[in-house]
Write an enzyme that holds these catalytic residues in place. Sequence first.
Site, mmCIF file in Angstrom:
data_model
loop_
_atom_site.group_PDB
_atom_site.id
_atom_site.type_symbol
_atom_site.label_atom_id
_atom_site.label_comp_id
_atom_site.label_asym_id
_atom_site.label_seq_id
_atom_site.Cartn_x
_atom_site.Cartn_y
_atom_site.Cartn_z
ATOM 1 C CG ASP A 245 14.349 -43.883 -0.375
ATOM 2 O OD1 ASP A 245 15.588 -43.962 -0.480
ATOM 3 O OD2 ASP A 245 13.778 -43.223 0.493
ATOM 4 C CE1 TYR A 395 20.487 -41.636 2.194
ATOM 5 C CE2 TYR A 395 19.179 -39.635 1.955
ATOM 6 C CZ TYR A 395 19.263 -40.997 2.148
ATOM 7 O OH TYR A 395 18.114 -41.735 2.320
ATOM 8 C CG HIS A 452 9.211 -44.048 2.080
ATOM 9 N ND1 HIS A 452 9.404 -43.052 1.149
ATOM 10 C CD2 HIS A 452 10.392 -44.688 2.184
ATOM 11 C CE1 HIS A 452 10.643 -43.085 0.730
ATOM 12 N NE2 HIS A 452 11.278 -44.070 1.332
#
Lengths: 476, 469
Positions: A245, A395, A452
């Site tokens: 990630d 982000y 993930h």
Amino acid sequence: ETILSRIRSFDYSQKNAVLVPAAALGVGGMLLYWARPRRKMNIIDMGNGWWGSCERPEEWKEDDSIRPFKIETSDKEIEDLHQRLDRFRFTPHVEGAAFHYGFNSSYLKKVVSYWRNQFDWRKQVEELNKYPHFHTTIEGIDIHFIHVKPSYVPHGQTVQPLLMVHGWPGSFYEFYKIIPLLTEPAKHGLNEGDVVFEVICPSIPGYGFSEAPHKKEFDTIAAARIFHKLMSRLGFRKYYLQGGDWGSRITTNMAQMLPQCVKGLHLNIAFLGKPSLRRMISIMLGAYVPWLVGLNREDARRFYPYMQKNVYDVLRESGYLHIQATKPDTAGCGLNDSPVGLAAYILEKFSTWTDKSFLHKDDGGLESKYSLDELLTNVMIYWVTSSIVSSMRFYKENFSTDPDLTAHNRVGVRVPTGIAAFPQEIIHTPHVWIKDVYKNIISYSYMPRGGHFAAFEEPKLLAQDIVEFVRKVEQL
Amino acid sequence: CSSLAGIMLLEVFLVLGTLLIYFLFSKKKEEMLPFKDGWWGKGQKPVTKEDSSIRPFKVETTEEELSDLFRRLDQARFTEPLENSCFHYGTNSVHLRKVVSYWKNQFNWKKQVEVLNKYPQFKTKIQGIDIHFVHVKPPCLPEGQAAKPLLMVHGWPGSFYEFYKIIPLLTDPASHSLGDEHVFEVICPSIPGYGFSEAPHKKDFNSVSAASVFYELMLRLGFDEFYTQGGDWGWLICTNLAQIAPNHVKGLHLNMVSVSKLGLTHLLSVLLGRYFPGLFGFQDEDVRRMFPFLKKGLYKILSESGYAHIQATKPDTVGCGLNDSPVGLAAYILEKFSSWTDKEFRDLEDGGLERKFSLDDLLTNIMIYWVSGCIVSSMRFYKENLQKGIGTQKHEKLTVRVPTGIASFPNEILHIPQAWAKKKYTNIVSFHFMPRGGHFAAFEEPELLAKDILQFVGKVEKEQLWKKK
């Protein structure tokens, strides 16, 4: 003087005989000098930064002490949480929704009931404190990390330092199950103990117990630089990196920044960004003749059908990314005020990103791979530190300057790299394309299962791959 | 030999010509959007006939409701904004604190409930769910005139309350110096899943379903012919209604349009429209509002559509916390009232919120979402409409032949020029560039909007345009 008079006495043709070769040598020499193989500047500039509140003081020397830290809680904190859980307002879902509309509210009721009545936060805090925690100030903000050394090191063996970086919506806690497998591999049947690690897991600034940056533009480059400074402060000159990630982006940037410090880079996800024309053609051809474009059967199985797996599925799963990359303060506001809202938002990812088929289940398949205690502990880290908004800002800081996270892919990565490709990862990136960016891939493994959150879900598989990779690098 | 070649060439031309003619003319199919029947109640549809009575309704509140709200406001947990971020990262929490303080100490919900109840409200069951609506008749009618029924549909994150300022201008225009040629009786329903309308219990309740439900509502109220007006989701629902029942919709007035069928002409006009506006049917004002296209079109859509993306994919997740935290709900909704009213408001520390609206009005709208607990179901509407992708649904491919009037506000999120709109709305009777105002037209500029509606209806009535479809 005698030489000059001798030269002057040469006649024309003899002059030529000397001058032309001399000129040729001169020009040739210059050409060779110009075309000599230069050391290519293929690293990212480190830069510098200051993230504390207000201006950086003029005469400022950073306090570089490393302070032990213990997570604490209080009755007040738990009482407040319980009150909020008690007064949560549910919305019934449409009939047959499962997890297709997001987190199923009927199942959420069960999670909240467990959280209120059986989950023991004090016990989990003790669990979190079983590894040593520390704080240290870098570039104006407090960086939190855990540092776990092996309890027993066989005589004469080197301990490899390993920095492991988490992502969103994870935390340092994701590594708690894999740490013992890396610090004491022999005890867990992993190998004969020829590769042993001391593990450092920091929290990305803005996540968990790391202070959030007070200034704008804190991106993966800044995080990479801060983590290098951390390792340097801990006395390490060369170390291994592992990440998934955001951890994958940060550790990649670290390897591009100071390749001489990075012995090896291990990733469980690699981002390649928008395909070039060449790659688009390979993608189209690969659907029919995968072997022609360098894809093997497993690649083809995981990558195609292209539109479904790489466009529609990604669009369906990236709403959170879109809103966090544009309006993080709005998106996170309610989540910092409603623990149930926070849990629904975070746990939805632990469902869908672990296995896409969990969308069809009424309970999102959450407890088939994780325990509620683990999942809620991770959520509690976001809750007690009020870090959801700052975690989302990461982000925006990254995507607004670099929409497909690949500005630095042109720089390439030259340190020895190992990739563990898990089958249920959100996107599959085949080896043949990864090596365009990661120029020195030592190992690329197709993992048999897992999604993930690799370290959280399949710690043993991941640990084995890391150990294998490091063993190969050490033998180079 | 040459004659053979000549014959072949002729054949090729004939074939091409036929194909061309086929494509040019075959598209003019007369297609109507079918009425979408459904059952949205819980469980199985009962065998007995549905209760179709129209029951008066009043908004109510309790002490308990208020004290629960205050407790949550008191215990709200805020996150400090980044330095100098204004509204660039979303709703600024420093300003949000001020709003919350007003909410707790000065905002009077009981008084606002009385304001809401000043217009008669009703509920009636249609297709299994309770539909809430406001129905306001004109206080007095000029001699020999009949009130014209007008259905006004709200959007997200709005509600029927958005129309409270414009209703008197339409039901009693004379008292507001707007003339008395056209007087309306206004019906403002709440979209199922919004406010006091029950939320559908089944999947697939989309804009065509809403249009069908509202069509049934108008028929049940005894209206055979009526006008419709809408923006945001109201734009789409009213458009669908005009496609389902073109013989019943006398005129369609919109303050927002959108196009979903984008073709080569659109691409070309985006690339070249700035330099050759006339070629693409652009007026000067069109060019001013649309270009530079990357900034005003593409980047703007990307930076403002995060909410639509997550609501169209995971509504139950994103709405969950908002139904539990009134402050979170307020932050989420207020952000839209800031950036959709004027995109420059992002650069202001207070988001420019009180420049065009009063806090009382903004909070009343938010309270409607809070007390009805409808935020999650309101978001589901995005998924039901958008999940299969934009441009894929049948109604998006059909045109609208009902007389249409478009009021184009300068600060609307996206500007659609008449040149593009008329491909879908083939019978545009009026298209006006409004001098000011943004997305929430009825809320922000009720007088401008009312005037435009009146002149549009005037045109339609004068030439009896609804009969000429």
